[in-house]
Every structure is written in C-alpha cells, then in structure tokens.
Design a protein around this motif. Structure first.
Motif, PDB file in Angstrom:
ATOM      1  N   GLU A  14      33.576  -8.619 -56.148  1.00  0.00           N
ATOM      2  CA  GLU A  14      32.504  -8.573 -57.149  1.00  0.00           C
ATOM      3  C   GLU A  14      33.034  -8.115 -58.512  1.00  0.00           C
ATOM      4  O   GLU A  14      32.607  -8.619 -59.555  1.00  0.00           O
ATOM      5  CB  GLU A  14      31.374  -7.649 -56.674  1.00  0.00           C
ATOM      6  N   GLU A  15      33.961  -7.180 -58.514  1.00  0.00           N
ATOM      7  CA  GLU A  15      34.564  -6.724 -59.768  1.00  0.00           C
ATOM      8  C   GLU A  15      35.406  -7.836 -60.386  1.00  0.00           C
ATOM      9  O   GLU A  15      35.382  -8.036 -61.607  1.00  0.00           O
ATOM     10  CB  GLU A  15      35.434  -5.491 -59.518  1.00  0.00           C
ATOM     11  N   PHE A  16      36.138  -8.570 -59.542  1.00  0.00           N
ATOM     12  CA  PHE A  16      36.917  -9.687 -60.050  1.00  0.00           C
ATOM     13  C   PHE A  16      36.005 -10.733 -60.690  1.00  0.00           C
ATOM     14  O   PHE A  16      36.290 -11.242 -61.774  1.00  0.00           O
ATOM     15  CB  PHE A  16      37.752 -10.355 -58.952  1.00  0.00           C
ATOM     16  N   GLU A  17      34.909 -11.084 -60.007  1.00  0.00           N
ATOM     17  CA  GLU A  17      33.998 -12.099 -60.549  1.00  0.00           C
ATOM     18  C   GLU A  17      33.453 -11.687 -61.908  1.00  0.00           C
ATOM     19  O   GLU A  17      33.328 -12.505 -62.809  1.00  0.00           O
ATOM     20  CB  GLU A  17      32.869 -12.375 -59.564  1.00  0.00           C
ATOM     21  N   GLU A  18      33.138 -10.410 -62.058  1.00  0.00           N
ATOM     22  CA  GLU A  18      32.655  -9.914 -63.351  1.00  0.00           C
ATOM     23  C   GLU A  18      33.754 -10.035 -64.407  1.00  0.00           C
ATOM     24  O   GLU A  18      33.503 -10.480 -65.527  1.00  0.00           O
ATOM     25  CB  GLU A  18      32.193  -8.454 -63.212  1.00  0.00           C
ATOM     26  N   LEU A  19      34.961  -9.646 -64.060  1.00  0.00           N
ATOM     27  CA  LEU A  19      36.093  -9.775 -64.978  1.00  0.00           C
ATOM     28  C   LEU A  19      36.307 -11.242 -65.364  1.00  0.00           C
ATOM     29  O   LEU A  19      36.475 -11.567 -66.544  1.00  0.00           O
ATOM     30  CB  LEU A  19      37.361  -9.209 -64.331  1.00  0.00           C
ATOM     31  N   ALA A  20      36.287 -12.145 -64.387  1.00  0.00           N
ATOM     32  CA  ALA A  20      36.503 -13.569 -64.658  1.00  0.00           C
ATOM     33  C   ALA A  20      35.413 -14.132 -65.552  1.00  0.00           C
ATOM     34  O   ALA A  20      35.679 -14.996 -66.400  1.00  0.00           O
ATOM     35  CB  ALA A  20      36.573 -14.341 -63.339  1.00  0.00           C
ATOM     36  N   ARG A  21      34.187 -13.650 -65.401  1.00  0.00           N
ATOM     37  CA  ARG A  21      33.072 -14.125 -66.226  1.00  0.00           C
ATOM     38  C   ARG A  21      33.295 -13.812 -67.699  1.00  0.00           C
ATOM     39  O   ARG A  21      32.872 -14.554 -68.576  1.00  0.00           O
ATOM     40  CB  ARG A  21      31.769 -13.459 -65.763  1.00  0.00           C
ATOM     41  N   HIS A  22      33.971 -12.709 -67.976  1.00  0.00           N
ATOM     42  CA  HIS A  22      34.154 -12.267 -69.356  1.00  0.00           C
ATOM     43  C   HIS A  22      35.547 -12.564 -69.911  1.00  0.00           C
ATOM     44  O   HIS A  22      35.847 -12.187 -71.042  1.00  0.00           O
ATOM     45  CB  HIS A  22      33.850 -10.768 -69.465  1.00  0.00           C
TER      46      HIS A  22
END
Length: 192
Positions: A14-22
């Motif tokens: 979930e942290e990776f997905e947030e990072l990838a989104r930004h």
C-alpha cells in the motif's frame, strides 16, 4: 542488517502504491521481491518493438489487445507490482480495474530489455518468477542484449517449466492460450 525479501519488504504494498501514484511521469516504478525498482524510459527501438508486437497480436488475435504499461499485481499473494511493456488480454479486460490490476485474464506479458545494468536481474530472473507465481500463462522476453526472443510457458509452483529461446530472424511459437507464431526477422531492424 536484515536482507529485503518479499517477507521483509522495503515497505508495504500500500505504501508503494501511494509512492508510485505520486512519482513523476519519468519514473516508472515497480515493486518486486520486496524492493522498489525503476524501469528506464524506453528508447525508439524499444517502442518500435512493442508497436511491432502489438500489430502482430492484433493481426492474429483481433479479439485481444496488447496493453502497454498496464500495472499488474504479481508474485505470490499478489504482493508485487509490475509494469510489463505489454500485457495481452481480451480487449476490454482492464476497464474499471485501476492502476494495479489482477492478472487473471492476462494471457501473456511482454518485456523488451533496455540497455541498463539492472536488466539482467529484472527481466531475466525477477520478472519470470513474479509472472509465473501470478499464473500468467506466457512470458515473452525480447532480449536486445542477446538479439533473441525467449518464450516462458507452463507456469507451475512459481516458475515456468518451459523455456524456448530463438535468435532474431527465427520463427517462434507463442503457445496456447496465445496461439501465435511469430516470424522475428523484423526484430533485426531494431537491434542496437
């Protein structure tokens, strides 16, 4: 120091997905075996190979589409995130699936190597394992370093049981459920 593994990742999915989104558009991020990777931006020959494959797939299997750069949930328990250069699936398979889709309807993924030092581990080792663990039937690697194509097929137990490699210019079969024969002579034009 404890080594990173999928059991002890750098961060949560979930942290990776947030990072990838930004992340900026120039940073195409992936998350395999518990660590973040950055895919290099494709050059003209890389893009031409993907376009050539897209056209071949549409000619032979018009009900399917080769989707460039669609994010997929991969590895065991879908804990990895990959952006294959192409994902072959039914034409509207990814509608409404979001940035990181389940790979259940994907028949084949395609990677085209880039000329960077991480290509060997990423495209030749990490991704075949991740795609096999996700149950994707066929993984096609277009290897510009060796001027060859490798078909990985028959995933079982987190590995592909069948590997076939042919030099650019050869004919190679993409087995069922893909069911396409590729004549790869044109790939010689994109070798560099």
């Amino acid at each position: 120091m404890t080594p990173m593994t999928s059991d002890r990742p750098q961060m949560l999915v979930e942290e990776f997905e947030e990072l990838a989104r930004h992340a900026p558009e120039s940073a195409r991020l992936e998350f395999l075996h518990g660590k973040i990777g950055v895919k290099p931006m494709p050059d003209g020959n890389h893009g031409s190979i993907v376009a050539w494959l897209l056209k071949r797939c549409m000619q032979h299997r018009p009900e399917l589409f080769l989707f460039p750069e669609q994010g997929l949930q991969v590895e065991s328990y879908r804990k990895g995130r990959a952006r294959p250069d192409g994902s072959l699936a039914p034409e509207e398979y990814f509608v409404g699936k979001g940035e990181w889709a389940e790979p259940d309807g994907v028949l084949m993924v395609v990677e085209v190597t880039s000329h960077d030092r991480d290509a060997d581990a990423r495209d030749r080792t990490e991704k075949p394992d991740a795609y096999a663990a996700a149950g994707i039937p066929v993984y096609l690697l277009v290897d510009r370093d060796t001027d060859s194509v490798t078909v990985h097929a028959d995933p079982e137990g987190g590995a592909y049981r069948s590997l076939t490699t042919r030099a650019f210019g050869s004919v190679i079969e993409l087995p069922d459920p893909v069911g396409i024969t590729l004549e790869t002579e044109k790939l010689k034009d994109f070798a560099d």
